[in-house]
Design a protein around this motif. Structure first.
Motif, PDB file in Angstrom:
ATOM      1  N   ARG A  23      57.325  25.322  49.096  1.00 24.72           N
ATOM      2  CA  ARG A  23      57.056  26.196  47.961  1.00 24.72           C
ATOM      3  C   ARG A  23      56.679  27.593  48.426  1.00 24.72           C
ATOM      4  N   VAL A  24      57.040  28.579  47.607  1.00 24.86           N
ATOM      5  CA  VAL A  24      56.629  29.967  47.839  1.00 24.86           C
ATOM      6  C   VAL A  24      56.155  30.553  46.518  1.00 24.86           C
ATOM      7  N   GLY A  25      55.025  31.240  46.554  1.00 26.13           N
ATOM      8  CA  GLY A  25      54.525  31.944  45.376  1.00 26.13           C
ATOM      9  C   GLY A  25      54.054  33.334  45.764  1.00 26.13           C
ATOM     10  N   LEU A  26      54.159  34.253  44.826  1.00 19.15           N
ATOM     11  CA  LEU A  26      53.726  35.631  45.061  1.00 19.15           C
ATOM     12  C   LEU A  26      52.440  35.878  44.274  1.00 19.15           C
ATOM     13  N   ARG A  27      51.324  35.964  44.989  1.00 18.93           N
ATOM     14  CA  ARG A  27      50.037  36.212  44.330  1.00 18.93           C
ATOM     15  C   ARG A  27      50.029  37.622  43.744  1.00 18.93           C
ATOM     16  N   PRO A  28      49.533  37.782  42.524  1.00 15.31           N
ATOM     17  CA  PRO A  28      49.528  39.107  41.892  1.00 15.31           C
ATOM     18  C   PRO A  28      48.275  39.902  42.248  1.00 15.31           C
ATOM     19  N   ALA A  29      48.299  40.541  43.400  1.00 17.14           N
ATOM     20  CA  ALA A  29      47.152  41.342  43.837  1.00 17.14           C
ATOM     21  C   ALA A  29      47.196  42.721  43.183  1.00 17.14           C
ATOM     22  N   ARG A  30      46.060  43.400  43.231  1.00 12.08           N
ATOM     23  CA  ARG A  30      45.991  44.761  42.688  1.00 12.08           C
ATOM     24  C   ARG A  30      44.990  45.568  43.502  1.00 12.08           C
ATOM     25  N   ASP A  31      45.435  46.698  44.017  1.00  9.94           N
ATOM     26  CA  ASP A  31      44.526  47.603  44.713  1.00  9.94           C
ATOM     27  C   ASP A  31      43.449  48.070  43.731  1.00  9.94           C
ATOM     28  N   GLY A  32      42.184  47.906  44.108  1.00 12.95           N
ATOM     29  CA  GLY A  32      41.098  48.252  43.205  1.00 12.95           C
ATOM     30  C   GLY A  32      40.571  47.071  42.427  1.00 12.95           C
ATOM     31  N   GLY A  33      41.253  45.920  42.535  1.00  8.03           N
ATOM     32  CA  GLY A  33      40.751  44.702  41.910  1.00  8.03           C
ATOM     33  C   GLY A  33      41.323  44.413  40.541  1.00  8.03           C
ATOM     34  N   VAL A  34      40.777  43.390  39.916  1.00  8.77           N
ATOM     35  CA  VAL A  34      41.240  42.924  38.612  1.00  8.77           C
ATOM     36  C   VAL A  34      41.103  44.035  37.574  1.00  8.77           C
ATOM     37  N   ARG A  35      42.110  44.143  36.717  1.00  7.79           N
ATOM     38  CA  ARG A  35      41.995  45.038  35.569  1.00  7.79           C
ATOM     39  C   ARG A  35      41.730  44.183  34.337  1.00  7.79           C
ATOM     40  N   LEU A  36      40.521  44.270  33.826  1.00  2.00           N
ATOM     41  CA  LEU A  36      40.155  43.556  32.608  1.00  2.00           C
ATOM     42  C   LEU A  36      39.433  44.559  31.720  1.00  2.00           C
ATOM     43  N   GLU A  37      40.193  45.142  30.810  1.00  2.00           N
ATOM     44  CA  GLU A  37      39.659  46.187  29.939  1.00  2.00           C
ATOM     45  C   GLU A  37      40.574  46.349  28.735  1.00  2.00           C
ATOM     46  N   ALA A  38      40.053  46.994  27.700  1.00  2.00           N
ATOM     47  CA  ALA A  38      40.819  47.231  26.484  1.00  2.00           C
ATOM     48  C   ALA A  38      41.194  48.706  26.380  1.00  2.00           C
ATOM     49  N   GLU A  39      42.377  48.951  25.808  1.00  2.00           N
ATOM     50  CA  GLU A  39      42.783  50.325  25.501  1.00  2.00           C
ATOM     51  C   GLU A  39      43.559  50.329  24.192  1.00  2.00           C
ATOM     52  N   ARG A  40      43.477  51.448  23.483  1.00  2.00           N
ATOM     53  CA  ARG A  40      44.222  51.607  22.237  1.00  2.00           C
ATOM     54  C   ARG A  40      45.512  52.358  22.565  1.00  2.00           C
ATOM     55  N   LEU A  41      46.648  51.709  22.313  1.00  2.00           N
ATOM     56  CA  LEU A  41      47.935  52.325  22.592  1.00  2.00           C
ATOM     57  C   LEU A  41      48.280  53.359  21.528  1.00  2.00           C
ATOM     58  N   PRO A  42      49.191  54.306  21.842  1.00  2.00           N
ATOM     59  CA  PRO A  42      49.567  55.326  20.840  1.00  2.00           C
ATOM     60  C   PRO A  42      50.074  54.732  19.529  1.00  2.00           C
ATOM     61  N   THR A  43      50.636  53.516  19.585  1.00  2.00           N
ATOM     62  CA  THR A  43      51.132  52.860  18.377  1.00  2.00           C
ATOM     63  C   THR A  43      50.008  52.303  17.507  1.00  2.00           C
ATOM     64  N   GLY A  44      48.783  52.310  18.026  1.00  2.00           N
ATOM     65  CA  GLY A  44      47.658  51.721  17.319  1.00  2.00           C
ATOM     66  C   GLY A  44      47.333  50.314  17.763  1.00  2.00           C
ATOM     67  N   THR A  45      48.210  49.718  18.566  1.00  2.00           N
ATOM     68  CA  THR A  45      47.978  48.366  19.076  1.00  2.00           C
ATOM     69  C   THR A  45      46.778  48.349  20.016  1.00  2.00           C
ATOM     70  N   LEU A  46      45.914  47.344  19.851  1.00  2.00           N
ATOM     71  CA  LEU A  46      44.840  47.123  20.803  1.00  2.00           C
ATOM     72  C   LEU A  46      45.406  46.291  21.954  1.00  2.00           C
ATOM     73  N   CYS A  47      45.357  46.844  23.148  1.00  2.00           N
ATOM     74  CA  CYS A  47      45.878  46.142  24.323  1.00  2.00           C
ATOM     75  C   CYS A  47      44.709  45.804  25.241  1.00  2.00           C
ATOM     76  N   VAL A  48      44.545  44.504  25.518  1.00  2.81           N
ATOM     77  CA  VAL A  48      43.525  44.050  26.457  1.00  2.81           C
ATOM     78  C   VAL A  48      44.241  43.596  27.719  1.00  2.81           C
ATOM     79  N   HIS A  49      43.951  44.252  28.828  1.00  4.33           N
ATOM     80  CA  HIS A  49      44.585  43.924  30.102  1.00  4.33           C
ATOM     81  C   HIS A  49      43.763  42.866  30.836  1.00  4.33           C
ATOM     82  N   ASN A  50      44.468  41.911  31.430  1.00  9.62           N
ATOM     83  CA  ASN A  50      43.814  40.830  32.176  1.00  9.62           C
ATOM     84  C   ASN A  50      44.773  40.413  33.294  1.00  9.62           C
ATOM     85  N   TYR A  51      44.810  41.214  34.365  1.00 10.62           N
ATOM     86  CA  TYR A  51      45.744  40.937  35.455  1.00 10.62           C
ATOM     87  C   TYR A  51      45.194  41.477  36.775  1.00 10.62           C
ATOM     88  N   GLY A  52      45.863  41.089  37.870  1.00 18.59           N
ATOM     89  CA  GLY A  52      45.453  41.550  39.196  1.00 18.59           C
ATOM     90  C   GLY A  52      44.480  40.617  39.882  1.00 18.59           C
TER      91      GLY A  52
END
Length: 315
Positions: free
Chosen positions: A264-293
């Motif tokens: 088996r092979v898997g690609l771990r989803p790393a992120r420089d600076g660590g996990v991004r877990l935060e909310a932002e309001r997109l220009p469309t008005g959508t509330l986007c909550v990020h949970n990755y890295g």
């Protein structure tokens, strides 16, 4: 209160988040480019441990929150895929870990007679070891029982949804957000028949691309592994596989002749600076909550991160 939520991603982070939101009363749809069994989560060796994840302090709290839930799920291992299994973490001491370690029941420095040959010291612990294909099936069933659905669909951006979107796209966030800080860490594993091993073993040098770990699962023993930064190669390498078996056989000699069942092979989803877990309001008005890295600890922090997402959606 916003009722309709789209969760992007059907790995362990996405499904755990979707379950948490659905059981919190939301109408949840999961948009999945890949099904649970095809995601990197299904490949994971899946020992509970805060491995290769930042920020350390927050990750420790997320890990402990997940530990409490996994411990309860381990009461029904056939259903949930979660078992509490004893094992040894090589070349690691309690003093070198974060505050989270003091709250892990039974975690302690190993006695000299418990340290395998070739190692100076280590830790003993009985922690969750998760059969990921079984656990992903459990999460999907639990989501559907709560009224959630999984749709095979690929989004071009986080703005294509309704009032709330939760971005659990893992490595896909590199293009979806886009976030150039997201990058792969390649992990290769070998699955062999179990010659009678009932404890896990890990020797992981964070500065090295080579690790050694042995995880007894119901379907065989998972042998690892690698941590190759910025490699997108999903094909198993025979030379790497032989090296993995040799490293693990130095710890447990009976593995040298064990029948190989799968690579088996898997690609771990790393992120420089660590996990991004935060909310932002997109220009469309959508509330986007990020949970990755989440790097190599997605399983370990899944429930803790999901609870944090639920709090952000409520506000």
């Amino acid at each position: 209160m916003i009722d309709d939520v789209v969760v992007m991603g059907a790995g362990v982070i996405g499904l755990t988040t979707a379950v948490t939101l659905a059981e919190d009363g939301r109408r949840v749809r999961v948009w999945a480019r890949e099904s649970g069994t095809d995601t990197v989560s299904a490949v994971a060796g899946a020992l509970w441990w805060p491995y290769r994840i930042q920020p350390e302090e927050t990750a420790g709290a997320w890990s402990l929150a997940s530990l409490r839930i996994f411990t309860r799920l381990a009461e029904r291992p056939e259903e949930t895929g979660v078992r509490l299994v004893p094992g040894f973490m090589a070349d690691t001491a309690m003093a070198g870990l974060g505050p989270w370690a003091a709250e892990v029941p039974g975690l302690r420095d190993a006695r000299a007679d418990e340290v395998p040959a070739g190692y100076m010291h280590g830790l003993r612990a009985r922690v969750p070891l998760i059969d990921m294909p079984a656990h992903l099936r459990y999460l999907r069933g639990r989501l559907e029982a709560a009224g959630g659905v999984v749709e095979r669909r690929e989004a071009g951006s986080t703005a294509e949804t309704g009032p709330v979107v939760v971005n659990c796209s893992g490595l896909g966030a590199r293009e979806l957000v886009p976030d150039p800080l997201v990058r792969p860490v390649r992990g290769q594993l070998v699955i062999v028949e179990n010659p009678g091993i009932d404890e896990w073993f890990v020797a992981a040098d964070h500065a090295s691309a080579e690790t050694a770990y042995v995880f007894p699962q119901p379907y065989g023993v998972v042998l690892g592994g690698t941590a190759e930064e910025d490699s997108w190669n999903r094909e198993p390498d025979p030379v790497t596989a032989r090296a993995i078996i040799e490293r693990c056989a130095r710890i447990r000699p009976e593995l040298a002749d064990a029948k190989v069942l799968e690579h088996r092979v898997g690609l771990r989803p790393a992120r420089d600076g660590g996990v991004r877990l935060e909310a932002e309001r997109l220009p469309t008005g959508t509330l986007c909550v990020h949970n990755y890295g989440h790097g190599g600890a997605g399983v370990t922090v899944a429930w803790g991160c999901a609870a944090a997402v639920a709090r952000l959606v409520r506000t």
